[in-house]
Design an enzyme around this catalytic site. Structure first.
Site, mmCIF file in Angstrom:
data_model
loop_
_atom_site.group_PDB
_atom_site.id
_atom_site.type_symbol
_atom_site.label_atom_id
_atom_site.label_comp_id
_atom_site.label_asym_id
_atom_site.label_seq_id
_atom_site.Cartn_x
_atom_site.Cartn_y
_atom_site.Cartn_z
ATOM 1 N N ASP A 1 0.870 -1.178 0.000
ATOM 2 C CA ASP A 1 0.000 0.000 0.000
ATOM 3 C C ASP A 1 0.910 1.232 0.000
ATOM 4 O O ASP A 1 2.137 1.116 -0.165
ATOM 5 C CB ASP A 1 -0.999 -0.043 1.172
ATOM 6 C CG ASP A 1 -0.358 0.219 2.532
ATOM 7 O OD1 ASP A 1 0.885 0.344 2.614
ATOM 8 O OD2 ASP A 1 -1.104 0.299 3.524
ATOM 9 N N HIS A 2 0.319 2.403 0.188
ATOM 10 C CA HIS A 2 1.115 3.639 0.158
ATOM 11 C C HIS A 2 2.205 3.644 1.222
ATOM 12 O O HIS A 2 3.286 4.181 1.005
ATOM 13 C CB HIS A 2 0.190 4.859 0.322
ATOM 14 C CG HIS A 2 -0.682 4.769 1.529
ATOM 15 N ND1 HIS A 2 -1.765 3.926 1.592
ATOM 16 C CD2 HIS A 2 -0.621 5.392 2.728
ATOM 17 C CE1 HIS A 2 -2.346 4.046 2.780
ATOM 18 N NE2 HIS A 2 -1.662 4.924 3.487
ATOM 19 N N HIS B 1 9.865 -23.673 9.699
ATOM 20 C CA HIS B 1 8.795 -24.318 10.468
ATOM 21 C C HIS B 1 7.405 -24.112 9.870
ATOM 22 O O HIS B 1 6.541 -24.960 10.041
ATOM 23 C CB HIS B 1 8.783 -23.798 11.913
ATOM 24 C CG HIS B 1 9.932 -24.319 12.723
ATOM 25 N ND1 HIS B 1 9.959 -24.232 14.096
ATOM 26 C CD2 HIS B 1 11.095 -24.940 12.356
ATOM 27 C CE1 HIS B 1 11.094 -24.776 14.542
ATOM 28 N NE2 HIS B 1 11.797 -25.198 13.509
ATOM 29 N N CYS C 1 3.206 -3.096 4.039
ATOM 30 C CA CYS C 1 2.364 -1.952 4.417
ATOM 31 C C CYS C 1 3.080 -1.232 5.550
ATOM 32 O O CYS C 1 4.286 -1.441 5.738
ATOM 33 C CB CYS C 1 0.938 -2.389 4.772
ATOM 34 S SG CYS C 1 0.785 -3.487 6.189
ATOM 35 N N GLY C 2 2.374 -0.388 6.286
ATOM 36 C CA GLY C 2 3.062 0.360 7.337
ATOM 37 C C GLY C 2 3.637 -0.540 8.407
ATOM 38 O O GLY C 2 4.789 -0.398 8.822
ATOM 39 N N THR C 3 2.831 -1.491 8.859
ATOM 40 C CA THR C 3 3.252 -2.386 9.938
ATOM 41 C C THR C 3 3.441 -3.834 9.505
ATOM 42 O O THR C 3 3.986 -4.639 10.261
ATOM 43 C CB THR C 3 2.177 -2.407 11.040
ATOM 44 O OG1 THR C 3 0.942 -2.849 10.433
ATOM 45 C CG2 THR C 3 1.962 -1.037 11.651
ATOM 46 N N GLY C 4 2.908 -4.185 8.357
ATOM 47 C CA GLY C 4 2.873 -5.590 7.912
ATOM 48 C C GLY C 4 1.657 -6.326 8.450
ATOM 49 O O GLY C 4 1.328 -7.418 8.000
ATOM 50 N N ILE C 5 0.967 -5.714 9.407
ATOM 51 C CA ILE C 5 -0.135 -6.414 10.096
ATOM 52 C C ILE C 5 -1.363 -6.556 9.207
ATOM 53 O O ILE C 5 -1.917 -7.654 9.052
ATOM 54 C CB ILE C 5 -0.508 -5.678 11.408
ATOM 55 C CG1 ILE C 5 0.661 -5.688 12.387
ATOM 56 C CG2 ILE C 5 -1.740 -6.323 12.042
ATOM 57 C CD1 ILE C 5 0.474 -4.776 13.597
ATOM 58 N N GLY C 6 -1.785 -5.456 8.618
ATOM 59 C CA GLY C 6 -2.988 -5.511 7.780
ATOM 60 C C GLY C 6 -2.812 -6.463 6.615
ATOM 61 O O GLY C 6 -3.719 -7.264 6.296
ATOM 62 N N MET C 7 -1.662 -6.409 5.992
ATOM 63 C CA MET C 7 -1.385 -7.296 4.856
ATOM 64 C C MET C 7 -1.434 -8.763 5.307
ATOM 65 O O MET C 7 -1.993 -9.616 4.605
ATOM 66 C CB MET C 7 -0.010 -6.998 4.253
ATOM 67 C CG MET C 7 0.050 -5.729 3.437
ATOM 68 S SD MET C 7 -0.949 -5.872 1.933
ATOM 69 C CE MET C 7 -0.203 -4.580 0.916
ATOM 70 N N ARG D 1 7.669 -33.083 10.956
ATOM 71 C CA ARG D 1 6.570 -32.777 11.878
ATOM 72 C C ARG D 1 5.905 -31.441 11.539
ATOM 73 O O ARG D 1 4.718 -31.235 11.793
ATOM 74 C CB ARG D 1 7.060 -32.794 13.326
ATOM 75 C CG ARG D 1 8.016 -31.679 13.701
ATOM 76 C CD ARG D 1 8.562 -31.825 15.118
ATOM 77 N NE ARG D 1 9.347 -30.685 15.535
ATOM 78 C CZ ARG D 1 10.619 -30.477 15.194
ATOM 79 N NH1 ARG D 1 11.255 -31.331 14.403
ATOM 80 N NH2 ARG D 1 11.270 -29.405 15.639
ATOM 81 N N HIS D 2 6.676 -30.537 10.956
ATOM 82 C CA HIS D 2 6.119 -29.224 10.616
ATOM 83 C C HIS D 2 5.103 -29.338 9.481
ATOM 84 O O HIS D 2 4.106 -28.613 9.449
ATOM 85 C CB HIS D 2 7.238 -28.260 10.236
ATOM 86 C CG HIS D 2 8.258 -28.114 11.312
ATOM 87 N ND1 HIS D 2 7.960 -27.550 12.537
ATOM 88 C CD2 HIS D 2 9.558 -28.508 11.383
ATOM 89 C CE1 HIS D 2 9.039 -27.575 13.302
ATOM 90 N NE2 HIS D 2 10.017 -28.158 12.626
HETATM 91 C C1 RB5 Z 1 -1.914 2.776 6.363
HETATM 92 O O1 RB5 Z 1 -1.879 4.021 6.978
HETATM 93 C C2 RB5 Z 1 -1.645 1.671 7.375
HETATM 94 O O2 RB5 Z 1 -2.759 1.493 8.177
HETATM 95 C C3 RB5 Z 1 -1.268 0.399 6.663
HETATM 96 O O3 RB5 Z 1 -0.139 0.616 5.885
HETATM 97 C C4 RB5 Z 1 -0.940 -0.800 7.527
HETATM 98 O O4 RB5 Z 1 -0.005 -0.484 8.487
HETATM 99 C C5 RB5 Z 1 -2.063 -1.558 8.037
HETATM 100 O O5 RB5 Z 1 -1.909 -2.599 8.688
#
Ligand code: RB5
Length: 142
Positions: A8-9, A98, A65-71, A132-133
């Site tokens: 993303d951006h 693993h 993405c910003g944190t990798g979490i949303g992706m 096992r993995h």
């Molecule tokens: C975008 O501002 C941010 O929310 C996105 O890049 C990401 O970090 C979401 O998990």
């Protein structure tokens, strides 16, 4: 190995760095966007990359993405996707050995560029340990 990249951006600039690294290292790369720092929605780009893995066109994917979490959350909604949000060399290595991760998620606002580049290098060159993995992965993934 053909690799799909998407961001993303928040991840666009790091994606550009990684795309050049991969091309230089001789990997085939598909760039599924985004293509600027204009604001976009990460689930749309996770989906574009996931599609390339699910169809078999690409063997691995890297989502930024910003944190990798949303992706990671978005990509892991698909049964055949094992997306790992990695923050260091150890998690990158373990996600391959693993978890047989087929997608790597990176947080561009969390990681330094050189750390991210090294994570990618390790992640792409570490083999799945199997055994096992593999039995564990079969419990939740195709
Ligand atoms: C975008 O501002 C941010 O929310 C996105 O890049 C990401 O970090 C979401 O998990």
């Amino acid at each position: 190995m053909k690799i799909v990249l998407a961001a993303d951006h928040g991840g666009f600039e790091l994606k550009e760095v990684i795309r050049k690294d991969l091309a230089q290292a001789g990997y085939q790369v598909v760039d599924a966007g985004c293509y600027s720092t204009d604001s976009v929605d990460y689930p749309d780009y996770a989906e574009k990359a996931v599609e390339r893995i699910v169809t078999g066109e690409c063997q691995r994917g890297i989502l930024i993405c910003g944190t990798g979490i949303g992706m990671a959350i978005a990509a892991n909604r698909h049964r055949s996707i094992r997306a790992a949000n990695c923050f260091d060399i150890y998690t990158a290595k373990m996600s391959r050995e693993h978890n047989n991760a087929n997608m790597l998620c990176l947080g561009a606002r969390v990681l330094g560029t050189e750390v991210a580049q090294e994570i990618v290098r390790i992640w792409l060159t570490t083999e799945f340990a199997g055994g096992r993995h593999a039995l564990r992965i079969a419990k939740f993934s195709e």
